[in-house]
Design a protein around this motif. Structure first.
Motif, mmCIF file in Angstrom:
data_model
loop_
_atom_site.group_PDB
_atom_site.id
_atom_site.type_symbol
_atom_site.label_atom_id
_atom_site.label_comp_id
_atom_site.label_asym_id
_atom_site.label_seq_id
_atom_site.Cartn_x
_atom_site.Cartn_y
_atom_site.Cartn_z
ATOM 1 N N TRP A 130 3.618 3.373 -1.002
ATOM 2 C CA TRP A 130 3.742 3.564 0.431
ATOM 3 C C TRP A 130 2.801 4.800 0.727
ATOM 4 O O TRP A 130 1.956 4.682 1.598
ATOM 5 N N GLU A 134 -0.813 4.906 2.801
ATOM 6 C CA GLU A 134 -1.151 5.838 3.722
ATOM 7 C C GLU A 134 -2.221 6.655 3.406
ATOM 8 O O GLU A 134 -3.089 6.971 4.564
ATOM 9 N N ARG A 227 8.331 10.991 6.085
ATOM 10 C CA ARG A 227 8.950 9.891 5.788
ATOM 11 C C ARG A 227 10.541 9.602 6.097
ATOM 12 O O ARG A 227 11.220 10.672 5.516
#
Length: 367
Positions: A130, A134, A227
């Motif tokens: 993830w 990004e 996050r």
């Protein structure tokens, strides 16, 4: 911090490491019949060969002290202490390695269709994906160019929204001149005058008339992540939480999976060391805690198991006679290499299984 954990010349084959570890334990006064090893490894099958060697040299199956990713289940210290008097805890995060192309983070899955390479450690790589996505997106959406002949940075509007709940957040004060006054407002982005730091870093050649993605020049000091912690059956992802502070360094690393494994090992040694100092169940025991990284080299044709290497990081011993030892990486490696590479107490699997198979059967009284 990660770079202080050296690899290369410090790595040793597991078939060399385990007998040396056993002999080191004996040199500390540990007795064979009282020793109980414990492993804090990931659950992957690639960790089976190290476990087999621990069984062979210590003469008993090790206690399971691990969680996914090589985290240590410190809440198991008490139960573990009831299983032996001379306790040996081995913690290791792991990372795959393909020697044919020098890639870390991959391992060949010989029992799958096509025998392709997969992530290793799968958990560490899964956590990284993830953040890597990004970062890759930001490398494309932040562009460097010129406006009116002057160096400028064109930044997608999403990276100007500090109210987002998660994502990659630019350290704008290091990238553009402050206060943030756009030189130009476009439909999905804004253009700013470049900071002196970024101009010096990229040089004149980094700013062309036509804007181009900043790419790898988006270094770890120019952004951070935010996050919402992932939730699962066991609560928030403790491995992701542990890696979060160093994610910018990991996604910009040449070997992200290796550096993730190194960092987890460093963090786990520190955390587990402090838990051992405070564990009442260990006070009358001999305890040796060794931490490192398992490098899983995929099996070559004709070999059933990986050519696993162990890279020691640090060790701590707390002994019944009052001695306490803390060995840093270089001293630990030198200490292990001084130990004999042969173990006279080494168990023969074939002989042991044959004896147990031939032993009289034990019948259970309940039908």
């Amino acid at each position: 911090m990660i770079d202080t954990f050296r690899i290369g010349s410090f790595a040793m084959r597991y078939s060399h490491f385990v007998p040396r570890l056993y002999n080191y334990c004996r040199s500390l006064g540990f007795e064979r019949e009282r020793m109980m090893p414990s492993r804090a490894f990931c659950s992957d099958e690639s960790q089976g060969y190290p476990v087999m060697l621990l069984v062979q040299h210590f003469g008993t199956f090790p206690f399971d002290h691990g969680r996914v990713g090589g985290k240590v289940a410190i809440n198991r210290h008490g139960p573990y202490a009831h299983h032996g008097e001379d306790l040996v805890i081995i913690q290791a995060s792991h990372v795959g390695y393909d020697p044919d192309d020098g890639r870390f983070g991959v391992y060949q899955r010989h029992r799958t269709d096509g025998c392709g390479f997969g992530d290793c450690c799968g958990k560490l790589c899964s956590v990284l994906h993830w953040y890597q996505d990004e970062y890759a997106h930001a490398c494309r959406q932040v562009q460097c160019g010129r406006l009116g002949g002057e160096p400028a940075v064109q930044i997608d509007n999403q990276y100007l929204d500090d109210g987002r709940s998660e994502g990659l957040f630019l350290r704008l004060d290091r990238m553009v001149e402050t206060p943030l006054q756009p030189l130009s407002v476009l439909s999905t982005s804004k253009v700013f005058r470049t900071s002196e730091v970024l101009r010096e870093r990229l040089g004149e050649g980094g700013f062309r008339e036509k804007p181009a993605p900043i790419g790898a020049a988006l270094s770890s000091d120019l952004f951070h992540f935010r996050r919402v912690p992932a939730e699962g059956p066991e609560g928030h992802d403790i491995l992701e939480a542990a890696l979060a502070p160093v994610m910018p360094a990991l996604v910009t690393s040449a070997h992200p999976a290796l550096d993730a494994a190194r960092f987890v090992t460093q963090a786990e040694f520190d955390r587990t060391y402090r838990s051992i100092l405070r564990e009442p169940a260990f006070r009358t025991k001999n305890v040796l805690f060794v931490s490192g990284v398992n490098i899983d080299v995929s099996p070559r044709e004709g070999f059933p198991f990986p050519f696993t290497k162990f890279v020691p990081w640090a060790a701590h011993a707390s002994l019944r006679d009052g001695r306490s030892l803390l060995l840093e990486q270089e001293e630990l490696v030198e200490t292990l290499r001084r130990m004999p590479g042969e173990n006279p107490d080494c168990l023969s699997f074939d002989d042991t299984i044959e004896r147990m198979t031939a032993a009289p059967e034990i019948l259970l009284p309940i039908g």
